[in-house]
Scaffold this motif. Structure first.
Motif, PDB file in Angstrom:
ATOM      1  N   ASP A 196      -6.395  -0.123  -5.493  1.00  0.00           N
ATOM      2  CA  ASP A 196      -7.382  -0.187  -4.407  1.00  0.00           C
ATOM      3  C   ASP A 196      -8.498  -1.166  -4.769  1.00  0.00           C
ATOM      4  O   ASP A 196      -8.936  -1.959  -3.935  1.00  0.00           O
ATOM      5  N   GLU A 219       0.827  -1.203   0.000  1.00  0.00           N
ATOM      6  CA  GLU A 219       0.000   0.000   0.000  1.00  0.00           C
ATOM      7  C   GLU A 219       0.866   1.260   0.000  1.00  0.00           C
ATOM      8  O   GLU A 219       0.546   2.242  -0.671  1.00  0.00           O
ATOM      9  N   ARG A 230      -7.266  -4.602  -4.483  1.00  0.00           N
ATOM     10  CA  ARG A 230      -7.104  -4.954  -3.068  1.00  0.00           C
ATOM     11  C   ARG A 230      -8.433  -5.407  -2.470  1.00  0.00           C
ATOM     12  O   ARG A 230      -8.496  -6.355  -1.699  1.00  0.00           O
TER      13      ARG A 230
END
Ligand code: ADP
Length: 323
Positions: A279, A172, A282
């Protein structure tokens, strides 16, 4: 370079370094199951087994030679369908075909076989990724060889999705650096897009996938607005039970046969940044992103291989010709 470029390069470099110190082993969950199919199994039965277990591929095992025999994927079923349409007289034989016949079917229809490369689980993940991109394989088996007996064991299979998820979850701090947008880094394909309509036939979609060597066809309306996407794996429920005639049915009907847990499609805009794509990876089970404009009109397609290629090869000397 601008601060944006500098951050982007730094982020990408950090991700590459990460992939060099991790192995394929690291990607595997602590506990998992692996369904391996014997090549003696009837193709027809293999369809049921995949469906019952909610999987879309499986490694093959040849018990005559005690060797790993490649990976069964939706492409194999698409080959069987092509075979059926090229040799309609052989339909009675089709029911008797076993997984061991898949290579012969491939030859009979003149399909270019996808090279089965495998990697050792303790090799750097970076190597596994490079191999994946080189061979255009969407998944590669992790094969271990016993030192004493020389016997091969298929440990697991890693997919582009799994690798990108692994990168997204563990980086991240690096993916936030990737602030350049899809348009600026030219991520994905925006010309010669293969599309179909809801009332196109499943067979039309299959022909497009074969012709373009892709595994997903965006489904659009008359105004080019994106309604859905037909994927190679959507073929599996269509032919379950040996109902090859149903391929003349519409894509709309076929999409209704999707399993309930199927995630649907993910879209993004050309102004979206790579960090927001990470994102999405993820958080969700993404297999590709359909790029749309503000009116939901189709602009492009970003495949997982496009993302992986960018992260691994962007700016590298030997990134080679883009195919
Ligand atoms: P997928 O399996 O999701 O189709 P691939 O990794 O095989 O993706 O994609 C190969 C290339 O084809 C990628 O560069 C991708 O952007 C492009 N592509 C994917 N779908 C389409 C489509 N429907 N029309 C044109 N190009 C596509």
């Amino acid at each position: 370079p601008s601060p944006l470029d500098r951050d982007q390069q730094q982020g990408i470099r950090a991700i590459r370094d990460f992939l060099k110190v991790r192995t394929s082993y690291d990607v595997l969950p602590l506990s998992f199951r692996l369904i391996v199919l014997d090549t003696g199994l009837l193709i027809k039965k293999s369809l049921n087994i995949l469906t019952q277990n909610s999987i879309v591929s499986a490694p093959l095992w040849d018990s005559d030679t005690s060797r790993f025999a490649g990976i069964l994927t939706a492409t194999d079923y698409i080959n069987v369908i092509q075979y059926y349409y090229q040799f309609p007289d052989e339909i009675s034989k089709l029911d008797q075909f076993r997984l061991s016949s898949l290579r012969d079917i491939e030859k009979a229809i003149g399909a270019i076989p996808i090279e089965t490369v495998s990697v050792h689980p303790s090799q750097p993940l970076y190597e596994a990724c490079r191999r994946m991109l080189k061979t255009r394989a969407r998944r590669i088996p992790l094969v271990d060889v016993d030192d004493e007996t020389g016997r091969e064991t298929v440990l697991s299979v890693i997919t582009q999705y799994r690798i990108l998820k692994f990168i997204a979850v563990n980086n991240e701090q690096n993916t936030v650096m990737l602030k350049k947008c899809v348009r600026d880094i030219n991520l994905g394909t925006y010309t010669n897009l293969a599309t179909a309509r809801m009332d196109s036939t499943v067979l039309d979609a299959i022909h497009l996938m074969v012709e373009h060597n892709i595994s997903c066809i965006p489904i659009v309306d008359a105004d080019n607005r994106v309604l859905n996407a037909f994927e190679a794996v959507d073929v599996i429920p269509c032919i379950k039970g040996g109902a090859y005639e149903e391929l003349d049915g519409s894509i709309g009907e076929a999409l209704c046969k999707r399993p309930d847990e199927s995630p649907g499609i993910y879209t993004c805009g050309e102004g979206d940044r790579l960090d927001s794509i990470f994102d999405t990876v993820r958080k969700s089970r993404v297999h590709r992103l359909v790029v749309v404009d503000d009116d939901n009109r189709l602009r492009g397609v970003i495949s997982l291989s496009d993302i992986l290629k960018y992260v691994l090869l962007e700016g590298e000397e030997d990134s080679g010709p883009q195919t």
